[in-house]
Design an enzyme around this catalytic site. Structure first.
Site, PDB file in Angstrom:
ATOM      1  N   TYR A 150       1.031  -1.060   0.035  1.00 13.78           N
ATOM      2  CA  TYR A 150       0.045   0.231   0.149  1.00 13.78           C
ATOM      3  C   TYR A 150       0.880   1.283   0.186  1.00 13.78           C
ATOM      4  O   TYR A 150       1.985   1.066   0.181  1.00 13.78           O
ATOM      5  CB  TYR A 150      -0.879   0.069   1.333  1.00 13.78           C
ATOM      6  CG  TYR A 150      -0.457   0.484   2.583  1.00 13.78           C
ATOM      7  CD1 TYR A 150      -0.492   1.720   2.868  1.00 13.78           C
ATOM      8  CD2 TYR A 150       0.595  -0.509   3.216  1.00 13.78           C
ATOM      9  CE1 TYR A 150       0.206   2.126   4.273  1.00 13.78           C
ATOM     10  CE2 TYR A 150       1.142  -0.218   4.320  1.00 13.78           C
ATOM     11  CZ  TYR A 150       1.093   0.843   4.940  1.00 13.78           C
ATOM     12  OH  TYR A 150       1.585   1.349   6.046  1.00 13.78           O
ATOM     13  N   ARG A 199       7.887   4.210  -4.972  1.00 12.22           N
ATOM     14  CA  ARG A 199       7.950   3.406  -3.659  1.00 12.22           C
ATOM     15  C   ARG A 199       7.123   2.258  -3.910  1.00 12.22           C
ATOM     16  O   ARG A 199       7.273   1.209  -3.767  1.00 12.22           O
ATOM     17  CB  ARG A 199       7.945   4.163  -2.330  1.00 12.22           C
ATOM     18  CG  ARG A 199       7.934   3.239  -1.066  1.00 12.22           C
ATOM     19  CD  ARG A 199       8.229   4.125   0.174  1.00 12.22           C
ATOM     20  NE  ARG A 199       6.958   4.836   0.633  1.00 12.22           N
ATOM     21  CZ  ARG A 199       6.552   5.253   1.549  1.00 12.22           C
ATOM     22  NH1 ARG A 199       7.385   5.604   2.354  1.00 12.22           N
ATOM     23  NH2 ARG A 199       5.471   5.875   1.668  1.00 12.22           N
ATOM     24  N   ARG A 236      -7.278 -20.593  -1.055  1.00  9.45           N
ATOM     25  CA  ARG A 236      -6.499 -20.553  -0.147  1.00  9.45           C
ATOM     26  C   ARG A 236      -5.327 -21.353  -0.278  1.00  9.45           C
ATOM     27  O   ARG A 236      -5.256 -22.772   0.005  1.00  9.45           O
ATOM     28  CB  ARG A 236      -6.942 -20.552   1.157  1.00  9.45           C
ATOM     29  CG  ARG A 236      -6.108 -19.993   2.365  1.00  9.45           C
ATOM     30  CD  ARG A 236      -6.543 -20.405   3.712  1.00  9.45           C
ATOM     31  NE  ARG A 236      -5.692 -19.936   4.731  1.00  9.45           N
ATOM     32  CZ  ARG A 236      -4.771 -20.265   5.129  1.00  9.45           C
ATOM     33  NH1 ARG A 236      -4.332 -21.752   4.574  1.00  9.45           N
ATOM     34  NH2 ARG A 236      -3.941 -19.917   6.082  1.00  9.45           N
ATOM     35  N   HIS A 245      -0.801 -21.134   0.094  1.00  5.96           N
ATOM     36  CA  HIS A 245       0.360 -20.165   0.444  1.00  5.96           C
ATOM     37  C   HIS A 245       1.134 -19.786  -0.911  1.00  5.96           C
ATOM     38  O   HIS A 245       1.767 -18.712  -1.014  1.00  5.96           O
ATOM     39  CB  HIS A 245       1.402 -20.788   1.398  1.00  5.96           C
ATOM     40  CG  HIS A 245       0.790 -20.681   2.715  1.00  5.96           C
ATOM     41  ND1 HIS A 245      -0.362 -21.353   3.337  1.00  5.96           N
ATOM     42  CD2 HIS A 245       1.350 -20.009   4.086  1.00  5.96           C
ATOM     43  CE1 HIS A 245      -0.583 -21.239   4.556  1.00  5.96           C
ATOM     44  NE2 HIS A 245       0.442 -20.169   4.745  1.00  5.96           N
ATOM     45  N   LYS A 249       6.349  -1.673   2.227  1.00  5.15           N
ATOM     46  CA  LYS A 249       5.194  -1.181   2.415  1.00  5.15           C
ATOM     47  C   LYS A 249       3.981  -2.213   2.356  1.00  5.15           C
ATOM     48  O   LYS A 249       3.266  -1.876   1.466  1.00  5.15           O
ATOM     49  CB  LYS A 249       4.842   0.027   1.970  1.00  5.15           C
ATOM     50  CG  LYS A 249       4.110   1.015   2.847  1.00  5.15           C
ATOM     51  CD  LYS A 249       3.859   2.446   2.264  1.00  5.15           C
ATOM     52  CE  LYS A 249       3.250   3.476   3.131  1.00  5.15           C
ATOM     53  NZ  LYS A 249       3.777   3.761   4.524  1.00  5.15           N
ATOM     54  N   GLU A 282      13.055   2.217  14.015  1.00 10.60           N
ATOM     55  CA  GLU A 282      12.054   3.406  13.636  1.00 10.60           C
ATOM     56  C   GLU A 282      11.030   3.251  14.480  1.00 10.60           C
ATOM     57  O   GLU A 282      11.200   2.881  15.570  1.00 10.60           O
ATOM     58  CB  GLU A 282      11.564   3.119  12.071  1.00 10.60           C
ATOM     59  CG  GLU A 282      10.965   1.615  11.814  1.00 10.60           C
ATOM     60  CD  GLU A 282      10.398   1.520  10.677  1.00 10.60           C
ATOM     61  OE1 GLU A 282      10.208   2.377   9.533  1.00 10.60           O
ATOM     62  OE2 GLU A 282      10.084   0.391  10.320  1.00 10.60           O
ATOM     63  N   LEU A 333      11.500   1.467   6.923  1.00 14.41           N
ATOM     64  CA  LEU A 333      10.419   1.858   5.676  1.00 14.41           C
ATOM     65  C   LEU A 333      11.304   3.152   5.180  1.00 14.41           C
ATOM     66  O   LEU A 333      11.486   3.923   6.017  1.00 14.41           O
ATOM     67  CB  LEU A 333       9.047   2.258   6.011  1.00 14.41           C
ATOM     68  CG  LEU A 333       8.183   2.564   4.819  1.00 14.41           C
ATOM     69  CD1 LEU A 333       8.000   1.420   4.083  1.00 14.41           C
ATOM     70  CD2 LEU A 333       7.091   3.216   5.401  1.00 14.41           C
TER      71      LEU A 333
END
Length: 289
Positions: free
Chosen positions: A30, A49, A97, A99, A144, A176, A200
């Site tokens: 995101y 990014r 579903r 992985h 992110k 951070e 990040l």
């Protein structure tokens, strides 16, 4: 109005299948872009990014950068607020579903806007408090990712303490905060950990660095021991929503003299002037300045 998979529609009508891998696995990335006077701030930096995050998790980018710009600007124009926060995410899409990555799944794209909420003036003037914690998240914090349970658990520690942030240490060194980058000041020198997989790469972090360099403020990137943070003259957190915020208390103890320091005040002024000059004018060419 929001944007979902090629359509602008009311948020009440936006629906995603329960087998979307974003819902099942948190399998997506995101971005969040602040918007001032309807002009997105550093849009190209945010889109760059996003491209890096997508490449890192091997999700194909569904749109060109120009298409992303068009979607964001259209959605911003449809909102009632001048200052906004544009949130957008891309998941790997819908599949059974499993992985392992599904073959042929189409990414799910969702974009929405909310009012941009920056720290109130009184908080900027007095400074915020923070607590500390061990950074126990995964080792790819440079991505992110929408898989934010680690960050949420760490942020909850400060929320329950009535604090603005949770500052994180891994192996005795600053990384951070739960939703921010961190700078410290010692004897007039602005210091921060260098960009690695453990933090990040913040867009606001980059703006602070650029402003420091352009205005002759001393700047140093290095590993910062926990003891150095606790003995710092100033501590700041930076993010798209917090902008630049001084932390004047850490774990119940004063940072420096317990007030926002002179280097912070200078940087805060520079940041606000930068916003006024570049963004408030609303010039389209400033969108990616």
């Amino acid at each position: 109005m929001v944007f979902l998979n090629g359509k602008f529609l009311p948020i009440e009508q936006a629906m995603v299948p329960v087998l979307d891998r974003g819902f099942i696995f948190g399998d997506g990335v995101y971005e969040l872009i602040p918007v001032y006077s309807r002009a997105p701030f550093r849009m190209d930096d945010h889109l760059a990014r996003l491209e890096r995050s997508l490449a890192a998790v091997r999700i194909k980018n569904p749109y060109t950068r120009e298409k992303w710009r068009d979607i964001i600007l259209q959605l911003v124009a449809q909102q009632p607020w001048d200052d906004q926060a544009v949130y957008f995410q891309v998941t790997r899409g819908v599949a059974k579903r499993d992985h392992a990555f599904p073959a042929g799944a189409e990414p799910t794209v969702f974009v929405m806007c909310n009012p941009l909420v920056n720290p109130p003036r009184e908080l900027v003037e007095r400074g915020g408090s923070a607590v500390s914690a061990v950074d126990n998240r995964w080792l790819r914090c440079d991505i992110k990712s929408i898989s934010l349970i680690g960050n949420c658990l760490l942020r909850q520690l400060s929320a329950e303490a009535g604090a603005a942030e949770t500052i994180l240490f891994r192996d005795g060194k600053l990384t951070e905060a739960s939703a921010s980058n961190v700078f410290v000041v010692k004897r007039g020198v602005i210091q921060s950990p260098p960009k690695t997989n453990l933090i990040l790469p913040g867009i606001t972090y980059d703006v602070v660095v650029e402003l420091a360099r352009a205005n002759g403020l001393a700047l140093e990137f290095k590993d910062i021991a926990e003891a150095e943070v606790r003995a710092a003259d100033e501590v700041w957190v930076t993010s798209s929503s917090k902008e630049v915020l001084a932390i004047v208390e850490l774990d119940g103890k004063r940072v420096g003299d317990g007030r926002p320091g002179p280097v912070f005040r200078r940087m805060y002024q520079l940041y606000q002037e930068f916003k006024q000059k570049v963004m408030r004018a609303g010039k389209r060419e400033a969108v990616s300045a």
